[in-house]
Design an enzyme around this catalytic site. Sequence first.
Site, short mmCIF file in Angstrom:
data_model
loop_
_atom_site.label_atom_id
_atom_site.label_comp_id
_atom_site.label_asym_id
_atom_site.label_seq_id
_atom_site.Cartn_x
_atom_site.Cartn_y
_atom_site.Cartn_z
N HIS A 1 -29.00 118.28 -25.76
CA HIS A 1 -28.78 117.56 -24.52
C HIS A 1 -27.32 117.14 -24.35
O HIS A 1 -26.79 117.13 -23.24
CB HIS A 1 -29.66 116.31 -24.48
CG HIS A 1 -29.37 115.38 -23.34
ND1 HIS A 1 -29.95 115.52 -22.10
CD2 HIS A 1 -28.54 114.30 -23.24
CE1 HIS A 1 -29.49 114.58 -21.29
NE2 HIS A 1 -28.65 113.82 -21.97
N GLU B 1 -39.18 100.79 -1.16
CA GLU B 1 -37.83 100.29 -0.88
C GLU B 1 -36.75 101.16 -1.52
O GLU B 1 -35.74 101.47 -0.89
CB GLU B 1 -37.69 98.85 -1.37
CG GLU B 1 -38.56 97.85 -0.64
CD GLU B 1 -39.95 97.70 -1.24
OE1 GLU B 1 -40.70 96.84 -0.76
OE2 GLU B 1 -40.26 98.46 -2.20
N HIS C 1 -22.29 116.98 -21.48
CA HIS C 1 -23.67 117.43 -21.69
C HIS C 1 -23.72 118.95 -21.51
O HIS C 1 -23.65 119.45 -20.39
CB HIS C 1 -24.61 116.74 -20.71
CG HIS C 1 -24.59 115.24 -20.84
ND1 HIS C 1 -23.62 114.47 -20.24
CD2 HIS C 1 -25.42 114.39 -21.52
CE1 HIS C 1 -23.85 113.19 -20.53
NE2 HIS C 1 -24.93 113.12 -21.30
N HIS D 1 -40.83 85.52 -2.94
CA HIS D 1 -40.30 86.19 -1.75
C HIS D 1 -39.03 85.52 -1.21
O HIS D 1 -38.44 86.03 -0.26
CB HIS D 1 -41.35 86.22 -0.65
CG HIS D 1 -42.43 87.22 -0.86
ND1 HIS D 1 -43.18 87.28 -2.02
CD2 HIS D 1 -42.91 88.21 -0.06
CE1 HIS D 1 -44.06 88.26 -1.93
NE2 HIS D 1 -43.91 88.84 -0.76
#
Length: 673
Positions: free
Chosen positions: A265, A414, A35, A476
């Site tokens: 890019h 999380e 890149h 869960h």
Amino acid sequence: MDIEALKSAHPDHWKKAAAIRALTLDAVHAANSGHSGMPMGMADVATVLYEKHLKFDAAHPEWPDRDRFILSAGHGSMLLYSLLYLVGDAEITLEEIRNFRQLGAKTAGHPENFLAKAIETTTGPLGQGLANSVGFAMAEENQRARFGAKLVDHHTYVIAGDGCLMEGVSHEAIGLAGRQRLSKLIVFWDNNNITIDGKVELSDRTDQVGRFTAAGWHVQEIDGHDPEAIDAAIAMAKASDQPSMIACKTHIALGHAAQDTSKGHGALTDEDQMAAAKQAYGWTTGPFEVPADIKSAWEAIGRRGAEEREAWEARMASASGGKQREFARQLAGEAPKKLSATIKALKKQITDERPKVATRKSSEMVLEVLNPIMPETLGGSADLTGSNNTLTGDLGVFDVDSRDGRYVYYGIREHGMAAAMNGMALHGGVRPYGGTFMCFTDYARPAMRLSALMQQPVVYVMTHDSIGLGEDGPTHQPVEHLAISRATPNTLVFRPADTVETAEAWEIALTQDTMPSVLSLTRQGLPTVRLEHKNKNMVAQGGYVLADAEGKREAILIATGSEVAIAMEARQTLQEEGIGVRVVSMPCMELFAAQDEGYRKRILPGGPVRVGLEAGVRAAGWDRWLLGERGREAKAGFIGMSSFGASAPAGELYQHFGITAEATVALVKELLA
């Protein structure tokens, strides 16, 4: 963009930045992949940062009080490799630049922290470096509070691209950093408005300046090719009492035919276009050649921090012997000498008292004796503190006005929590652990994978680990998550059966230096199954005989966690019927696999039928131990899950899904028939 005007206005700066651009073009061309555009666009920002602000000594890349530089936009790795070669880093040589992206080279396609000392973190999955940086900055704040600013006082700098800011983890990281007012964190946004598919507006319209401002950041907008503006912005950011974002308006693939396009890019390998770009830069040397005066100027930048490093070393030498030793111990990740004795004492207490508690509570009991002797632990939870049992009374809360606090309220983040803990571990000097529900490892998974890849000993406290959590139901209740965690290389997955095994698992986790640990812990209470005290850490063997057969051994029950007690109950019934049964507790399959073959065969000899018990899905890891390592050593069965769970009290769910002693007895008899 008038390149001639840039060259004439700042000729010395331009030459140094052009070296980055030319090396990038050469390396990507030689590899025929990579890149090019981002390093070419951000070369000016990087040059000003390294020349005027970054505190580092190229000859000592692991100096503890160096500033950290994180390339979150890791696809532009040639920016980092070029900088390291130019400043005289001993590991990133010109030969390594020539071997960019080749097997065995330190110059991998994306930066890998374990390949060179000066690479602070592995980046490439976009947004991870930015989220890591929050952990770096938090670790710096905590260490500074505990050891003083004379020994710890440095910044964390980040280059992030449009892609980093689109990734969801960036939102979690930005919000956490703003809430914590991490003023030593400075992020450069490479605002080039280009993604692989095209212009950013194809997929996003976010006001990033407004977003950072709303999250509590100090924000500036500058021309990312103006060295004076870059210098002034960094100085202002360093003076702020907030984390800082500097929006740098840049041109991807500056000076190349692909400038300001999505083509810029990727890998720019067309030789004619390369030659034209170098001509525009005024770069006349051959491939991989940097004029001696430019290389010398860069190497002087690499030596600029030597005097400051030596002054730091003098300050460290003048500190008390105890402070020096403790700083070195924590930085090296070495456990205190008291750890083993502390764990043994707790184990003895538990075997005497034989409590029936959830292993999440067991974990809290362990932390209550470990945190006081390990001042480097930095705990937390993703808004489940009371459920994960991760907070002990002595920690104090890490906050704006209490940087010596050792508990972080991460909020419902999380992924951000896991990524920040990676940054803490990489920074060094702290031992991070953090909790959430086992099911929500899904939210943390990308960062957990990087813990393993980067060889960082982060501890994941994952509670509510099965259908045993009960009424919250299948959303869960983890059934596949143990298998996913075990499938991740370089990861220790512990599922302890009681408080004794939990204590032993924590001892192992806190003495690791290259592997993360996942502690899979129950919501429901479990009886103590280790009734005889042993000083030896049995969990360290991965699996061991908890109860052997009386009489002829006809069956082996292999169980983990909450199902060990079920296996013991089934054993009792079978023994009463004259069927000899061995129960093997296997709290860590990875450690069992690491034992020598002789030990594994002694624990799991050929002949008897084998039954595995675990309230999760059967996966390849189980088959190795059930069928035998050659796949034909035993008749085997499995008591566990083959579907998602359901909403009901835990006891009813175990009956409904057939994870019972009665079902185990019936399966053993069927296999023996």
